[in-house]
Design a protein around this motif. Structure first.
Motif, short mmCIF file in Angstrom:
data_model
loop_
_atom_site.label_atom_id
_atom_site.label_comp_id
_atom_site.label_asym_id
_atom_site.label_seq_id
_atom_site.Cartn_x
_atom_site.Cartn_y
_atom_site.Cartn_z
N VAL A 127 0.87 -1.17 0.00
CA VAL A 127 0.00 0.00 0.00
C VAL A 127 0.91 1.23 0.00
O VAL A 127 1.76 1.38 0.88
CB VAL A 127 -0.94 0.02 1.22
N GLU A 128 0.74 2.07 -1.02
CA GLU A 128 1.59 3.25 -1.16
C GLU A 128 0.73 4.51 -1.11
O GLU A 128 -0.44 4.51 -1.55
CB GLU A 128 2.37 3.18 -2.49
N LEU A 129 1.31 5.58 -0.61
CA LEU A 129 0.60 6.85 -0.47
C LEU A 129 1.41 7.93 -1.19
O LEU A 129 2.62 8.07 -0.96
CB LEU A 129 0.43 7.23 1.01
N TYR A 130 0.74 8.65 -2.09
CA TYR A 130 1.38 9.73 -2.85
C TYR A 130 0.75 11.06 -2.42
O TYR A 130 -0.46 11.27 -2.62
CB TYR A 130 1.19 9.50 -4.35
N THR A 131 1.54 11.90 -1.79
CA THR A 131 1.04 13.19 -1.27
C THR A 131 2.20 14.18 -1.22
O THR A 131 3.37 13.79 -1.13
CB THR A 131 0.44 13.00 0.14
N ASP A 132 1.83 15.47 -1.30
CA ASP A 132 2.83 16.54 -1.18
C ASP A 132 2.86 17.15 0.24
O ASP A 132 3.50 18.18 0.46
CB ASP A 132 2.54 17.65 -2.19
N ALA A 133 2.13 16.51 1.19
CA ALA A 133 2.03 17.07 2.54
C ALA A 133 3.35 17.03 3.28
O ALA A 133 3.59 17.82 4.19
CB ALA A 133 0.96 16.32 3.34
N PHE A 134 4.22 16.09 2.91
CA PHE A 134 5.47 15.93 3.65
C PHE A 134 6.69 16.23 2.78
O PHE A 134 7.77 15.67 3.00
CB PHE A 134 5.58 14.49 4.21
N ASN A 135 6.52 17.05 1.76
CA ASN A 135 7.63 17.33 0.86
C ASN A 135 8.78 18.04 1.57
O ASN A 135 9.95 17.92 1.19
CB ASN A 135 7.18 18.17 -0.32
N GLY A 136 8.46 18.82 2.60
CA GLY A 136 9.51 19.56 3.30
C GLY A 136 10.19 18.77 4.39
O GLY A 136 11.02 19.31 5.12
N VAL A 137 9.84 17.49 4.55
CA VAL A 137 10.37 16.68 5.63
C VAL A 137 11.21 15.55 5.03
O VAL A 137 10.77 14.86 4.10
CB VAL A 137 9.25 16.08 6.50
N THR A 138 12.39 15.36 5.53
CA THR A 138 13.25 14.25 5.11
C THR A 138 13.35 13.26 6.25
O THR A 138 13.45 13.64 7.42
CB THR A 138 14.65 14.75 4.73
N VAL A 139 13.30 12.00 5.91
CA VAL A 139 13.35 10.95 6.93
C VAL A 139 14.53 10.04 6.64
O VAL A 139 14.99 9.91 5.50
CB VAL A 139 12.04 10.12 6.93
N THR A 140 15.02 9.42 7.69
CA THR A 140 16.16 8.51 7.53
C THR A 140 15.71 7.08 7.29
O THR A 140 16.44 6.29 6.69
CB THR A 140 17.02 8.54 8.80
N MET A 141 14.53 6.70 7.71
CA MET A 141 14.02 5.34 7.51
C MET A 141 13.08 5.32 6.32
O MET A 141 12.24 6.20 6.16
CB MET A 141 13.28 4.85 8.77
N ALA A 142 13.23 4.30 5.48
CA ALA A 142 12.42 4.22 4.27
C ALA A 142 10.97 3.89 4.63
O ALA A 142 10.70 3.09 5.53
CB ALA A 142 12.98 3.16 3.33
N ASP A 143 10.03 4.51 3.93
CA ASP A 143 8.60 4.20 4.09
C ASP A 143 7.97 4.21 2.71
O ASP A 143 8.67 4.27 1.69
CB ASP A 143 7.94 5.19 5.03
N ARG A 144 6.67 4.08 2.65
CA ARG A 144 5.96 4.01 1.37
C ARG A 144 5.13 5.28 1.14
O ARG A 144 4.00 5.23 0.67
CB ARG A 144 5.08 2.77 1.33
N ILE A 145 5.67 6.42 1.49
CA ILE A 145 5.04 7.72 1.26
C ILE A 145 5.92 8.47 0.27
O ILE A 145 7.12 8.66 0.51
CB ILE A 145 4.90 8.50 2.57
N TYR A 146 5.33 8.85 -0.90
CA TYR A 146 6.10 9.46 -1.98
C TYR A 146 5.42 10.77 -2.40
O TYR A 146 4.19 10.93 -2.24
CB TYR A 146 6.19 8.52 -3.18
N PRO A 147 6.16 11.66 -3.03
CA PRO A 147 5.55 12.87 -3.60
C PRO A 147 4.66 12.53 -4.79
O PRO A 147 4.84 11.51 -5.46
CB PRO A 147 6.76 13.70 -4.03
N VAL A 148 3.72 13.41 -5.08
CA VAL A 148 2.80 13.18 -6.20
C VAL A 148 3.55 13.23 -7.53
O VAL A 148 3.16 12.58 -8.50
CB VAL A 148 1.66 14.23 -6.16
#
Length: 632
Positions: A127-148
């Motif tokens: 299950v993947e989520l494509y959103t621009d809500a977190f574009n300004g946040v960088t994370v060190t652990m990989a997840d399934r949230i991507y930019p649109v």
């Protein structure tokens, strides 16, 4: 007239055939024709009825698989809807005005919701989520949230802008498997699109739905949507088609077809690979019924095409099975029936063969003994048969073989007597034991008077006679024959007014070979008696070597040369009156064959040159084969 010619022709062919073969072949051919006709008629009628029943059963299985296999659609759409209506998820996606740490926390919570959904939902790859809500946040652990922006370039994204949810074709993931997915828009509290959720289903997830119905997956299975477009193809074709960004890769036994923005070239290529094209599918599925039909004219032969009733979302399965595969059980049953019939035929053929063999066995025995007789086995005999006709044939053959054996023994005995008579010419006037004792007495008396020259001559003469007689043997070794020649030369040197220069050049390989005895002394004697050398010294040279040839057996060549007066003018071997030379030539041809003998001609620098050709006989076994045991 025609009947007579036909009768003569048949009689001629029958005379050229074996009796047993002809009888057994006719019996098997007649029964085989009858059995084949019965089995073929039974197979045709049985296969027609069986084909219809098998087709109906397969169609029922296909409908059941369609119903059970597409139950997952409800679960997938329900999962997507539950995510889209999740208020907690919607609140977490509203990050406007939130600080950086808060956004990181919200992103982690969203990732936990997605991971939990994958765990609790059966048959979902990711299950993947494509959103621009977190574009300004960088994370060190990989997840399934991507930019649109990640999916802006995909062919199905434009279509999703026109609907809230849709089934979409996807690119390959990291594992290299072709996927299909369900996309759902997520709205915020103001009705705007805040994210897109994408549920991925792998080929294995979909095919697994049909794993409990293995018969349905035979051949080629097409997954068709409501418009008649092929969404997925499952089968045993190994094809790989690439069409840039707007098409998915096709691997192994599964293919994914885009129903949105598919190029004309790709669609034509895929339709050419399938048994049925898009027009056929739309024609047969528009009424929403199930059925089957035999389609011919395609590569691989006739195909049975089955199409199921539409399942949920009006999707359905279309299956194509080669007719020869479908009827393989029928053919196996036909082969089993044919095998039973052939087995019975073989049993009857064996009985017929045993009966015929009993009849023709005496004839085969007679033919076998005749072939042995042709190979030289004159002791072969035929046993008397149980019938009068075969008994007469056996008696005549045995009588003929007995007479041939007697004639062969008679010829062999005559040949033996002839050779013994010729050998007796050398021994007729000599009593060996008396002569040896006398010579030995003379030798010791000469030593008493210190007449060493006389003693030496007596010893040489004794050796000469011993080797010459050789206990009655016809052949002696080369080294003994050379010793015999040297003894003769030594005796002659004592009495002649001129000296003798005797030389030998012998190939070491031939010293142990067997040759007829007393073949050198007659030619040395001729050189001594008739040579009359112009010089004060008589030169005699004996050369002996081995000659090998591909076309003939190995030979021994002996050459004797002297420096005497040479041959008289017009001298010929056939007209010579000399007993010694003629005796040697006749003995060689008598013992060794006409391919061997002597040649005498004038030497290049004067004198006489004699060439003797003999077979190379190395062992006593080879010698016995040449003489038939007469050298013992």
């Amino acid at each position: 007239m025609r009947k007579r010619r036909l009768s003569l022709f048949l009689n001629h062919k029958l005379q050229q055939s074996k009796l047993s073969t002809l009888m057994v072949t006719c019996f098997i051919a007649f029964n085989l024709l009858l059995v084949s006709l019965i089995v073929w008629l039974a197979y045709q009628s049985f296969s027609a009825v069986t084909f219809t029943e098998i087709s109906k059963a397969r169609l029922a299985l296909l409908n059941e698989s369609t119903r059970r296999g597409f139950d997952f659609i409800t679960g997938v759409t329900g999962t997507a809807y539950s995510l889209a209506s999740n208020r907690e998820l919607s609140n977490l996606l509203e990050t406007k005005g939130a600080g950086r740490l808060t956004q990181i926390h919200q992103r982690r919570e969203v990732s936990k919701i997605l991971d939990h959904t994958v765990v609790v939902s059966e048959g979902i790859t990711s299950v993947e989520l494509y959103t621009d809500a977190f574009n300004g946040v960088t994370v060190t652990m990989a997840d399934r949230i991507y930019p649109v922006d990640t999916i802006n370039g995909d062919s199905w994204f434009a279509a999703l802008e026109q609907a809230d949810a849709a089934w979409v074709p996807l690119r390959e993931n990291e594992s290299g498997q072709s996927l299909i997915g369900y996309a759902q828009r997520i709205f915020d509290s103001r009705g705007g699109t805040v994210a897109y959720v994408l549920i991925r289903l792998s080929r294995a997830d979909i095919v697994r739905r049909f794993a409990d119905m293995p018969m349905v997956l035979d051949g080629q299975v097409l997954l068709v949507d409501t418009a008649g477009n092929v969404v997925m193809q499952m089968g045993d074709d190994n094809v790989e088609v690439n069409s840039g960004e707007d098409s998915s890769s096709i691997h192994g036994a599964s293919k994914l077809f885009s129903s949105i923005n598919v190029s004309a070239n790709l669609a034509a290529a895929e339709e050419s690979e399938r048994v049925v094209d898009r027009a056929w599918i739309q024609e047969h599925v528009e009424h929403g019924e199930d059925g089957f039909e035999v389609v011919s004219g395609k590569p691989g032969g006739a195909q049975l095409v089955l199409y199921s009733r539409p399942a949920m979302l009006q999707w359905r399965l279309i299956q194509t099975i080669p007719v020869h595969t479908l009827l393989s059980p029928v053919r196996q049953a036909g082969w089993q029936v044919l095998g039973i019939a052939v087995l019975g035929l073989l049993c009857s053929a064996v009985l017929a063969y045993l009966f015929v063999r009993r009849i023709v066995r005496p004839l085969r025995q007679l033919i076998k003994r005749m072939r042995q007789l042709e190979k030289g086995d004159f002791n072969t005999r035929v046993q008397l048969s149980f019938t009068q006709e075969y008994a007469h044939l056996a008696y005549g053959f045995n009588h003929m073989a007995s007479q041939l054996t007697e004639l062969m023994d008679q010829v062999k005995e005559e040949s033996r007597a002839k050779r013994e008579a010729q050998t007796g010419l050398l021994e007729a006037q000599i009593k060996p034991h008396f002569l040896y004792n006398t010579l030995d007495m003379i030798h010791w008396r000469a030593l008493d008077y210190e007449a060493k020259d006389i003693s030496r001559m007596i010893v040489q003469l004794s050796k000469l006679l011993r080797i010459g007689l050789s206990g009655g043997k016809l052949f002696i070794r080369v080294r003994d024959e050379l010793e015999h020649a040297r003894c003769y030369v030594s005796i002659q040197s004592e009495r002649l007014p001129f000296s003798i220069d005797y030389q030998e050049h012998i190939d070491p390989r031939v010293r142990g070979c067997y040759i007829p005895k007393i073949i050198l002394q007659p030619f040395i004697e001729n050189a001594v008696m008739h040579g009359q050398p112009k010089e004060e010294k008589l030169r005699i040279q004996v050369d002996m070597w081995e000659m090998e040839s591909i076309e003939s057996p190995p030979k021994i060549i002996i050459r004797i040369k002297d420096n005497g007066q040479g041959l008289p003018e017009g001298w010929k071997l056939e007209e010579t009156t000399g007993i010694g030379i003629r005796n040697v030539h006749q003995r060689i041809q008598l013992y060794c064959g006409t391919g061997y003998g002597i040649d005498i001609y004038a030497g290049e620098s004067g004198g006489v040159e004699v060439t003797i050709t003999l077979p190379r006989i190395e062992t006593e076994e080879q010698l016995n084969l040449w003489l038939g045991g007469e050298n013992e």
